[in-house]
Design a protein around this motif. Structure first.
Motif, PDB file in Angstrom:
ATOM      1  N   GLU B  33     -20.537 -41.227  86.103  1.00 62.09           N
ATOM      2  CA  GLU B  33     -21.466 -40.800  87.145  1.00 62.09           C
ATOM      3  C   GLU B  33     -22.269 -39.587  86.695  1.00 62.09           C
ATOM      4  O   GLU B  33     -23.448 -39.454  87.038  1.00 62.09           O
ATOM      5  CB  GLU B  33     -20.679 -40.470  88.417  1.00 62.09           C
ATOM      6  CG  GLU B  33     -21.527 -40.534  89.666  1.00 62.09           C
ATOM      7  CD  GLU B  33     -20.643 -40.575  90.913  1.00 62.09           C
ATOM      8  OE1 GLU B  33     -21.180 -40.453  92.004  1.00 62.09           O
ATOM      9  OE2 GLU B  33     -19.412 -40.732  90.759  1.00 62.09           O
ATOM     10  N   VAL B  34     -21.645 -38.720  85.942  1.00 64.19           N
ATOM     11  CA  VAL B  34     -22.374 -37.568  85.419  1.00 64.19           C
ATOM     12  C   VAL B  34     -23.507 -38.036  84.529  1.00 64.19           C
ATOM     13  O   VAL B  34     -24.648 -37.574  84.646  1.00 64.19           O
ATOM     14  CB  VAL B  34     -21.425 -36.633  84.648  1.00 64.19           C
ATOM     15  CG1 VAL B  34     -22.212 -35.632  83.829  1.00 64.19           C
ATOM     16  CG2 VAL B  34     -20.494 -35.918  85.602  1.00 64.19           C
ATOM     17  N   ALA B  35     -23.197 -38.973  83.641  1.00 59.57           N
ATOM     18  CA  ALA B  35     -24.237 -39.468  82.739  1.00 59.57           C
ATOM     19  C   ALA B  35     -25.373 -40.110  83.532  1.00 59.57           C
ATOM     20  O   ALA B  35     -26.554 -39.889  83.248  1.00 59.57           O
ATOM     21  CB  ALA B  35     -23.629 -40.478  81.762  1.00 59.57           C
ATOM     22  N   ALA B  36     -25.001 -40.888  84.542  1.00 61.11           N
ATOM     23  CA  ALA B  36     -26.030 -41.544  85.345  1.00 61.11           C
ATOM     24  C   ALA B  36     -26.877 -40.509  86.079  1.00 61.11           C
ATOM     25  O   ALA B  36     -28.110 -40.594  86.089  1.00 61.11           O
ATOM     26  CB  ALA B  36     -25.377 -42.505  86.354  1.00 61.11           C
ATOM     27  N   HIS B  37     -26.226 -39.531  86.678  1.00 61.41           N
ATOM     28  CA  HIS B  37     -26.954 -38.511  87.433  1.00 61.41           C
ATOM     29  C   HIS B  37     -27.886 -37.716  86.526  1.00 61.41           C
ATOM     30  O   HIS B  37     -28.961 -37.284  86.954  1.00 61.41           O
ATOM     31  CB  HIS B  37     -25.962 -37.590  88.125  1.00 61.41           C
ATOM     32  CG  HIS B  37     -26.582 -36.525  88.974  1.00 61.41           C
ATOM     33  ND1 HIS B  37     -27.054 -35.338  88.471  1.00 61.41           N
ATOM     34  CD2 HIS B  37     -26.836 -36.481  90.299  1.00 61.41           C
ATOM     35  CE1 HIS B  37     -27.550 -34.611  89.455  1.00 61.41           C
ATOM     36  NE2 HIS B  37     -27.427 -35.277  90.577  1.00 61.41           N
ATOM     37  N   ALA B  38     -27.468 -37.506  85.309  1.00 61.84           N
ATOM     38  CA  ALA B  38     -28.287 -36.741  84.366  1.00 61.84           C
ATOM     39  C   ALA B  38     -29.321 -37.620  83.676  1.00 61.84           C
ATOM     40  O   ALA B  38     -30.093 -37.129  82.853  1.00 61.84           O
ATOM     41  CB  ALA B  38     -27.397 -36.064  83.329  1.00 61.84           C
ATOM     42  N   GLU B  39     -29.314 -38.895  83.994  1.00 63.80           N
ATOM     43  CA  GLU B  39     -30.161 -39.862  83.285  1.00 63.80           C
ATOM     44  C   GLU B  39     -29.993 -39.697  81.770  1.00 63.80           C
ATOM     45  O   GLU B  39     -30.957 -39.700  81.017  1.00 63.80           O
ATOM     46  CB  GLU B  39     -31.619 -39.703  83.696  1.00 63.80           C
ATOM     47  CG  GLU B  39     -31.850 -40.064  85.153  1.00 63.80           C
ATOM     48  CD  GLU B  39     -33.294 -39.878  85.567  1.00 63.80           C
ATOM     49  OE1 GLU B  39     -34.012 -40.896  85.668  1.00 63.80           O
ATOM     50  OE2 GLU B  39     -33.712 -38.733  85.779  1.00 63.80           O
ATOM     51  N   ALA B  40     -28.758 -39.546  81.391  1.00 61.15           N
ATOM     52  CA  ALA B  40     -28.426 -39.382  79.982  1.00 61.15           C
ATOM     53  C   ALA B  40     -27.607 -40.583  79.536  1.00 61.15           C
ATOM     54  O   ALA B  40     -26.904 -41.196  80.350  1.00 61.15           O
ATOM     55  CB  ALA B  40     -27.629 -38.099  79.762  1.00 61.15           C
ATOM     56  N   PRO B  41     -27.698 -40.947  78.295  1.00 60.50           N
ATOM     57  CA  PRO B  41     -26.922 -42.097  77.818  1.00 60.50           C
ATOM     58  C   PRO B  41     -25.429 -41.821  77.871  1.00 60.50           C
ATOM     59  O   PRO B  41     -24.976 -40.733  77.528  1.00 60.50           O
ATOM     60  CB  PRO B  41     -27.398 -42.276  76.382  1.00 60.50           C
ATOM     61  CG  PRO B  41     -28.000 -40.987  76.011  1.00 60.50           C
ATOM     62  CD  PRO B  41     -28.540 -40.375  77.253  1.00 60.50           C
ATOM     63  N   ARG B  42     -24.698 -42.804  78.334  1.00 59.69           N
ATOM     64  CA  ARG B  42     -23.260 -42.645  78.466  1.00 59.69           C
ATOM     65  C   ARG B  42     -22.605 -42.404  77.103  1.00 59.69           C
ATOM     66  O   ARG B  42     -21.612 -41.685  77.003  1.00 59.69           O
ATOM     67  CB  ARG B  42     -22.685 -43.911  79.117  1.00 59.69           C
ATOM     68  CG  ARG B  42     -21.203 -43.870  79.354  1.00 59.69           C
ATOM     69  CD  ARG B  42     -20.739 -45.014  80.239  1.00 59.69           C
ATOM     70  NE  ARG B  42     -20.509 -46.247  79.526  1.00 59.69           N
ATOM     71  CZ  ARG B  42     -19.359 -46.591  78.937  1.00 59.69           C
ATOM     72  NH1 ARG B  42     -18.358 -45.758  78.975  1.00 59.69           N
ATOM     73  NH2 ARG B  42     -19.231 -47.732  78.334  1.00 59.69           N
ATOM     74  N   GLY B  43     -23.154 -43.007  76.095  1.00 60.11           N
ATOM     75  CA  GLY B  43     -22.571 -42.852  74.770  1.00 60.11           C
ATOM     76  C   GLY B  43     -22.622 -41.428  74.244  1.00 60.11           C
ATOM     77  O   GLY B  43     -21.913 -41.073  73.316  1.00 60.11           O
ATOM     78  N   SER B  44     -23.478 -40.619  74.843  1.00 59.12           N
ATOM     79  CA  SER B  44     -23.608 -39.243  74.359  1.00 59.12           C
ATOM     80  C   SER B  44     -22.472 -38.349  74.821  1.00 59.12           C
ATOM     81  O   SER B  44     -22.279 -37.260  74.281  1.00 59.12           O
ATOM     82  CB  SER B  44     -24.932 -38.653  74.843  1.00 59.12           C
ATOM     83  OG  SER B  44     -26.004 -39.415  74.358  1.00 59.12           O
ATOM     84  N   LEU B  45     -21.750 -38.817  75.795  1.00 58.72           N
ATOM     85  CA  LEU B  45     -20.702 -37.960  76.345  1.00 58.72           C
ATOM     86  C   LEU B  45     -19.677 -37.601  75.277  1.00 58.72           C
ATOM     87  O   LEU B  45     -19.347 -36.433  75.092  1.00 58.72           O
ATOM     88  CB  LEU B  45     -20.024 -38.672  77.519  1.00 58.72           C
ATOM     89  CG  LEU B  45     -20.736 -38.491  78.859  1.00 58.72           C
ATOM     90  CD1 LEU B  45     -20.169 -39.426  79.894  1.00 58.72           C
ATOM     91  CD2 LEU B  45     -20.620 -37.052  79.323  1.00 58.72           C
ATOM     92  N   GLN B  46     -19.185 -38.616  74.596  1.00 58.44           N
ATOM     93  CA  GLN B  46     -18.147 -38.329  73.613  1.00 58.44           C
ATOM     94  C   GLN B  46     -18.714 -37.611  72.395  1.00 58.44           C
ATOM     95  O   GLN B  46     -17.970 -37.034  71.621  1.00 58.44           O
ATOM     96  CB  GLN B  46     -17.434 -39.606  73.183  1.00 58.44           C
ATOM     97  CG  GLN B  46     -18.276 -40.560  72.393  1.00 58.44           C
ATOM     98  CD  GLN B  46     -17.458 -41.747  71.894  1.00 58.44           C
ATOM     99  OE1 GLN B  46     -16.469 -41.587  71.215  1.00 58.44           O
ATOM    100  NE2 GLN B  46     -17.885 -42.938  72.260  1.00 58.44           N
ATOM    101  N   HIS B  47     -20.034 -37.644  72.262  1.00 55.30           N
ATOM    102  CA  HIS B  47     -20.637 -36.929  71.140  1.00 55.30           C
ATOM    103  C   HIS B  47     -20.800 -35.447  71.438  1.00 55.30           C
ATOM    104  O   HIS B  47     -20.455 -34.593  70.624  1.00 55.30           O
ATOM    105  CB  HIS B  47     -21.990 -37.554  70.800  1.00 55.30           C
ATOM    106  CG  HIS B  47     -22.667 -36.895  69.644  1.00 55.30           C
ATOM    107  ND1 HIS B  47     -23.752 -36.065  69.799  1.00 55.30           N
ATOM    108  CD2 HIS B  47     -22.403 -36.913  68.322  1.00 55.30           C
ATOM    109  CE1 HIS B  47     -24.127 -35.617  68.606  1.00 55.30           C
ATOM    110  NE2 HIS B  47     -23.325 -36.122  67.705  1.00 55.30           N
ATOM    111  N   TYR B  48     -21.296 -35.139  72.643  1.00 54.54           N
ATOM    112  CA  TYR B  48     -21.534 -33.744  72.993  1.00 54.54           C
ATOM    113  C   TYR B  48     -20.280 -33.060  73.520  1.00 54.54           C
ATOM    114  O   TYR B  48     -20.152 -31.845  73.443  1.00 54.54           O
ATOM    115  CB  TYR B  48     -22.645 -33.645  74.036  1.00 54.54           C
ATOM    116  CG  TYR B  48     -24.013 -33.948  73.496  1.00 54.54           C
ATOM    117  CD1 TYR B  48     -24.550 -33.176  72.461  1.00 54.54           C
ATOM    118  CD2 TYR B  48     -24.773 -34.984  74.003  1.00 54.54           C
ATOM    119  CE1 TYR B  48     -25.812 -33.439  71.962  1.00 54.54           C
ATOM    120  CE2 TYR B  48     -26.034 -35.260  73.511  1.00 54.54           C
ATOM    121  CZ  TYR B  48     -26.545 -34.486  72.499  1.00 54.54           C
ATOM    122  OH  TYR B  48     -27.790 -34.753  71.998  1.00 54.54           O
TER     123      TYR B  48
END
Lengths: 201, 201
Positions: B33-48
């Motif tokens: 949900e964080v990724a969606a709310h930020a309009e950021a790719p979900r795959g970036s979560l584990q990267h950042y």
DNA sequence: TCGCCTCTATGACAGTCGTCATAGTACGGG
DNA sequence: CCCGTACTATGACGACTGTCATAGAGGCGA
């Protein structure tokens, strides 16, 4: 907040729910865990709480509100001479004593429910308002009994409970009771200055 | 708390995490949900955020603390004549304005993290203390700049932030800004009385 | 003994969560 | 052109969660 009553399994579950709410919010108060903590059969949950977790949380919040109001009356009765600052100090002391004796594990269950549910779950939000109202009402009544004018008593009760809740948060984060003792010391004179001393007229 | 910066996806995710934390606690701030709310790719979560949700929440809390401290400085600069009560009123007004304009959806993200994690997740608890310290430090600095003695400023800053946090809780539960305005009105005189007026000596 | 009611037991269901493995794209320097 | 680095895409896994269906105890009155 610490003594589990010897009542039936239903009350034990409500009590346990409040206790788990205090520790880690609604997410940490899982149904299975509540039953285990209350040493109550898991199958009883759907029997006593057909409304599901929502009902259980709401009842826990309601219980906490009534408990807090009851405590205010007890503090009042135990004061040698009733003053607003004395009452507030007693309310604060309950928390400092718990934290010094048992660690900073628990906060206020009403605050936890408010933080976690006040947006998504209307009924829980209403339960939290009712709990806060019961609490502030008890404090306001105590203040008026000490000679604080009625309109002022409500405001001061809100101030007392608000600063207590906030201090609980900071104390828990810092693992330090100082925020609690600080607000008690700073607010004391302001509270006592609000009683209409009859010698003044 | 309202304007999303035009920065990269990493900052957007931290910001969004804080915003979702405000609404429903850590449980409501799911990674997807964080990724969606930020309009950021979900795959970036584990990267950042290789440290997982814990890291994300901690950074959101840290961001909130720095934001609050920054706001204090801004409020201070915007005051026609700096007084403690004026600063507190400005801090409170930020919340009343948000609630009246956008509804009572959000609380304080630091409070949410404290309620939900302070027992289980040490690092998050530390992040919350750091956020509270940054905030109270900024307020205390502002107070000393107004002529409040140094040792008193820290106590009053704790009192201000504590009562603000508690009032936020009650306001959100009741869907009513009155707890906020009440603590502001009641605390104002006490705060202003703490400045050492040089005409007094 | 039967039926009824309160309470308990237990397994399953569908859903969500955080995390991970794996593969893929884009790009800049050599 | 090629390789390495930064970032993204996507599906799957296991561990939960709350809820439900179903069945079984236990007691009590008739």
């Amino acid at each position: 907040m610490t003594v589990p009553p010897e009542r039936g399994p239903r009350e034990r579950m409500v009590f346990s729910a409040a206790q788990l709410l205090r520790r880690g919010g609604v997410a940490a108060a899982g149904m299975r865990e509540v039953a285990a903590h209350a040493e109550a059969p898991r199958g009883s949950l759907q029997h006593y709480f057909p409304g599901g977790k929502e009902q259980l949380v709401n009842e826990a919040v309601g219980w906490a509100g009534r408990y807090a109001a009851r405590r205010v009356a007890r503090f009042l009765a135990a004061l040698p001479e009733p003053t607003p600052s004395g009452l507030f100090a007693a309310m604060v002391r309950q928390w400092t004593q718990e934290y010094e004796a048992a660690g900073f594990a628990g906060g206020c269950p009403v605050a936890a429910a408010t933080v976690d549910c006040s947006q998504n779950t209307e009924s829980t939000r209403e339960a939290a308002t009712a709990a806060f109202d019961a609490w502030t009402g008890a404090v306001a009544d105590a203040l008026t009994g000490m000679g604080v004018p009625r309109e002022r008593a409500g405001s001061l009760a809100t101030l007392m409970i608000g600063s207590l809740e906030g201090a609980i948060l900071m104390a828990r984060a810092r693992r330090d009771v100082r925020p609690l003792t600080t607000v008690s010391a700073e607010l004391g004179p302001l509270l006592d200055a609000a009683v209409e001393s009859r010698s003044q007229h």
